[in-house]
Scaffold this motif. Sequence first.
Motif, mmCIF file in Angstrom:
data_model
loop_
_atom_site.group_PDB
_atom_site.id
_atom_site.type_symbol
_atom_site.label_atom_id
_atom_site.label_comp_id
_atom_site.label_asym_id
_atom_site.label_seq_id
_atom_site.Cartn_x
_atom_site.Cartn_y
_atom_site.Cartn_z
ATOM 1 N N VAL A 161 0.841 -1.189 0.000
ATOM 2 C CA VAL A 161 0.000 0.000 0.000
ATOM 3 C C VAL A 161 0.881 1.245 0.000
ATOM 4 C CG1 VAL A 161 -1.886 1.220 1.137
ATOM 5 C CG2 VAL A 161 -1.699 -1.271 1.349
ATOM 6 N N GLY A 162 0.607 2.158 -0.907
ATOM 7 C CA GLY A 162 1.370 3.398 -0.951
ATOM 8 C C GLY A 162 0.981 4.246 -2.143
ATOM 9 N N LYS A 163 1.321 5.505 -2.075
ATOM 10 C CA LYS A 163 1.072 6.410 -3.190
ATOM 11 C C LYS A 163 2.012 6.076 -4.348
ATOM 12 C CE LYS A 163 -0.365 10.172 -0.113
ATOM 13 N NZ LYS A 163 -0.086 11.555 0.349
ATOM 14 N N PRO A 164 1.708 6.556 -5.557
ATOM 15 C CA PRO A 164 2.576 6.248 -6.704
ATOM 16 C C PRO A 164 4.027 6.647 -6.478
ATOM 17 C CG PRO A 164 0.511 7.204 -7.452
ATOM 18 C CD PRO A 164 0.494 7.312 -5.961
ATOM 19 N N SER A 165 4.251 7.709 -5.716
ATOM 20 C CA SER A 165 5.616 8.183 -5.479
ATOM 21 C C SER A 165 6.425 7.200 -4.635
ATOM 22 C CB SER A 165 5.584 9.538 -4.762
ATOM 23 O OG SER A 165 4.873 9.451 -3.535
ATOM 24 N N CYS A 166 5.758 6.246 -3.970
ATOM 25 C CA CYS A 166 6.474 5.268 -3.140
ATOM 26 C C CYS A 166 7.202 4.223 -3.974
ATOM 27 C CB CYS A 166 5.500 4.561 -2.193
ATOM 28 S SG CYS A 166 4.861 5.602 -0.871
ATOM 29 N N ASN A 167 6.841 4.109 -5.239
ATOM 30 C CA ASN A 167 7.481 3.166 -6.160
ATOM 31 C C ASN A 167 7.293 1.723 -5.707
ATOM 32 O OD1 ASN A 167 8.890 2.024 -8.230
ATOM 33 N ND2 ASN A 167 10.850 2.994 -7.766
ATOM 34 N N LYS A 168 6.096 1.200 -5.929
ATOM 35 C CA LYS A 168 5.797 -0.186 -5.597
ATOM 36 C C LYS A 168 6.151 -1.127 -6.746
ATOM 37 C CE LYS A 168 1.456 0.899 -4.992
ATOM 38 N NZ LYS A 168 1.550 2.370 -5.165
ATOM 39 N N THR A 169 5.909 -0.685 -7.987
ATOM 40 C CA THR A 169 6.048 -1.567 -9.142
ATOM 41 C C THR A 169 7.494 -1.933 -9.426
ATOM 42 O OG1 THR A 169 4.050 -0.606 -10.112
ATOM 43 C CG2 THR A 169 5.525 -1.813 -11.580
ATOM 44 N N GLY A 170 8.404 -0.960 -9.325
ATOM 45 C CA GLY A 170 9.811 -1.210 -9.655
ATOM 46 C C GLY A 170 10.421 -2.345 -8.854
ATOM 47 N N PRO A 171 10.423 -2.256 -7.529
ATOM 48 C CA PRO A 171 11.003 -3.353 -6.749
ATOM 49 C C PRO A 171 10.229 -4.658 -6.871
ATOM 50 C CG PRO A 171 9.966 -1.697 -5.317
ATOM 51 C CD PRO A 171 10.037 -1.111 -6.689
ATOM 52 N N LEU A 172 8.916 -4.586 -7.104
ATOM 53 C CA LEU A 172 8.123 -5.808 -7.276
ATOM 54 C C LEU A 172 8.606 -6.588 -8.493
ATOM 55 C CD1 LEU A 172 5.703 -7.589 -6.507
ATOM 56 C CD2 LEU A 172 4.241 -6.074 -7.839
ATOM 57 N N LYS A 173 8.831 -5.893 -9.597
ATOM 58 C CA LYS A 173 9.327 -6.555 -10.807
ATOM 59 C C LYS A 173 10.760 -7.037 -10.624
ATOM 60 C CE LYS A 173 6.368 -4.224 -14.192
ATOM 61 N NZ LYS A 173 6.332 -3.317 -15.377
ATOM 62 N N GLU A 174 11.577 -6.197 -9.985
ATOM 63 C CA GLU A 174 12.991 -6.537 -9.783
ATOM 64 C C GLU A 174 13.143 -7.828 -8.986
ATOM 65 O OE1 GLU A 174 16.921 -6.478 -10.039
ATOM 66 O OE2 GLU A 174 15.922 -4.639 -10.722
ATOM 67 N N VAL A 175 12.462 -7.913 -7.867
ATOM 68 C CA VAL A 175 12.642 -9.044 -6.963
ATOM 69 C C VAL A 175 12.044 -10.324 -7.530
ATOM 70 C CG1 VAL A 175 12.134 -9.932 -4.654
ATOM 71 C CG2 VAL A 175 12.757 -7.529 -4.948
ATOM 72 N N THR A 176 10.914 -10.222 -8.210
ATOM 73 C CA THR A 176 10.258 -11.421 -8.745
ATOM 74 C C THR A 176 10.794 -11.838 -10.109
ATOM 75 O OG1 THR A 176 8.468 -10.067 -9.709
ATOM 76 C CG2 THR A 176 8.107 -10.961 -7.489
ATOM 77 N N ASN A 177 11.744 -11.089 -10.655
ATOM 78 C CA ASN A 177 12.253 -11.391 -11.996
ATOM 79 C C ASN A 177 12.823 -12.805 -12.127
ATOM 80 O OD1 ASN A 177 12.759 -10.305 -14.722
ATOM 81 N ND2 ASN A 177 14.903 -10.656 -14.192
ATOM 82 N N PRO A 178 13.550 -13.349 -11.120
ATOM 83 C CA PRO A 178 14.023 -14.731 -11.266
ATOM 84 C C PRO A 178 12.905 -15.757 -11.457
ATOM 85 C CG PRO A 178 15.227 -13.626 -9.512
ATOM 86 C CD PRO A 178 14.108 -12.706 -9.917
ATOM 87 N N LEU A 179 11.717 -15.468 -10.935
ATOM 88 C CA LEU A 179 10.591 -16.372 -11.157
ATOM 89 C C LEU A 179 10.176 -16.359 -12.626
ATOM 90 C CD1 LEU A 179 8.328 -15.503 -8.059
ATOM 91 C CD2 LEU A 179 10.071 -17.303 -8.253
ATOM 92 N N ARG A 180 10.166 -15.183 -13.222
ATOM 93 C CA ARG A 180 9.826 -15.093 -14.647
ATOM 94 C C ARG A 180 10.901 -15.750 -15.509
ATOM 95 N NH1 ARG A 180 8.387 -10.209 -12.462
ATOM 96 N NH2 ARG A 180 6.162 -9.698 -12.541
ATOM 97 N N ASP A 181 12.160 -15.555 -15.127
ATOM 98 C CA ASP A 181 13.244 -16.199 -15.873
ATOM 99 C C ASP A 181 13.109 -17.722 -15.813
ATOM 100 O OD1 ASP A 181 14.358 -13.780 -16.576
ATOM 101 O OD2 ASP A 181 15.862 -13.775 -14.982
ATOM 102 N N HIS A 182 12.709 -18.229 -14.655
ATOM 103 C CA HIS A 182 12.510 -19.673 -14.525
ATOM 104 C C HIS A 182 11.379 -20.139 -15.430
ATOM 105 C CE1 HIS A 182 10.922 -23.403 -12.723
ATOM 106 N NE2 HIS A 182 12.181 -23.640 -12.398
ATOM 107 N N ASP A 183 10.295 -19.362 -15.507
ATOM 108 C CA ASP A 183 9.179 -19.707 -16.393
ATOM 109 C C ASP A 183 9.626 -19.713 -17.857
ATOM 110 O OD1 ASP A 183 7.362 -20.135 -14.408
ATOM 111 O OD2 ASP A 183 6.130 -18.363 -14.796
#
Length: 474
Positions: free
Chosen positions: A135-157
């Motif tokens: 939970v946070g305003k757009p300025s908190c930057n939720k999407t960037g770290p979410l994609k960064e951290v979960t990227n190895p899961l996508r690479d595995h897929d």
Amino acid sequence: MDERIMPFDGSGESDFLSVINAEVDKVEHGVNVPLTLPDLQRPALVLPESFSTSYGEPKGISHLKASTFTEPMLPIDWLSPSVQDYIRTVTESYGCPQDFVVATCLITAGIAAGKKVKLNTNPYTNYPCDFICLVGKPSCNKTGPLKEVTNPLRDHDKTDFTRYIESKAAYEQNKREDKNYSGEQPIFHQRVTGDSTPESRNSLLAQGDMIIIVADELKSFIDSFGRYSKGGNGSGAELSQILSVWSNVSFTINRKSEDTKLVDDPAMSAIGGIQPGPLGKSFGTDSLMDSGFPQRFLFVYPDKAGFIKRYDRKRMTQEMRESWSCIIGRLFGMEPLTLMLSHEAERLYTDYADANDMKADTEEDDYIGGMRQKMNIHVLRLAIMAHLLSDHWDEPVITGEGIEYAIRIAEYFTRIHVERIYPLLRDSIGISRPMTNGDLIRVINRQFKIKSQNSLAEALGVSQQYINKTLKNQ
């Protein structure tokens, strides 16, 4: 005297605020103390009083401590040094709250290990999966770290999909050359899914894998309930399935055009972001609130995050990304592991769960009571995830220190839910009950340092024991 008082309405009558002002020498403003622990120093675990004092035993007056007013933060001290380094680097690279990164790392590790790892505690079995909302305003930057951290899961897929295509081509070639060929048809074991239909999610779950829904905006996911159903109760049916999945309860899928499928012992995580404004409207509908859907989520809601100028931010190096990919990769490749709690861990968990049950039983608000009881499940799942990111990731026993860490995380989520999330949910559905003394004492707890519970009790017209009990049970 009736122990319920109405909110201040400006009627000119004497209210509690004027009484407090008259008692200014006994109640003084608390100071917000930022949490500034050294990176390598493990903060002392302050266990709930139930861990150190027997129930029913008389306790002295406990004044509020400065730590009560610090900004809650998800700790990282129990995690391995390499994981801690990665968390700090992502936080400083994206200029986001560290809590977003910690929560995403935990859920990512759980998906990588999947159902190969489970924790048996009589009489239940839990997997490293859960539902998390950032939970946070757009300025908190939720999407960037979410994609960064979960990227190895996508690479595995991606890697698994390439193998699937190759295996499928070989399978079809063998079928063409030999009509009696009885080889096993290849399956794509997809782990990450986004805005998908219930049918596609259930098909993946029916394969026996643990999956994760990663949604930039959880609002879209929640608003889609029933969108793909042709029946009249599509939303209710989909919600019912999601509740079953969170509880690892099996269910069947009956379609006229398909064979009946059994989704046995399902395990699924979900993570995504939402802004504070839409949160109440999305999670706070009558159907979701009545079903206990929001209580199954762990909410990450940092109040403030230190602003890091872009020029001063760290750079995400390839070495750091490879380090995280190696950690996640070893979890994908690990052997099946059945975890158990050590005797000390079992004792700490039992005390924590018993205290939660007692608080839930005496809680004035049924919603908060239900949320507290759900934390007894959340804390076990958090313990598994944290274990996977510790130096003990391949050991079969969760130690007392491990469960202590999980309890500290659970206390963070409890506090955030009570203090920041539930008020948004209540406002959205227009709950307007009179404020009780318990409500007011909890508000004062967050705003003031109380020197004398006796003076406050006299001002409110309640007993000192009532105030003491209220502060302990919050």
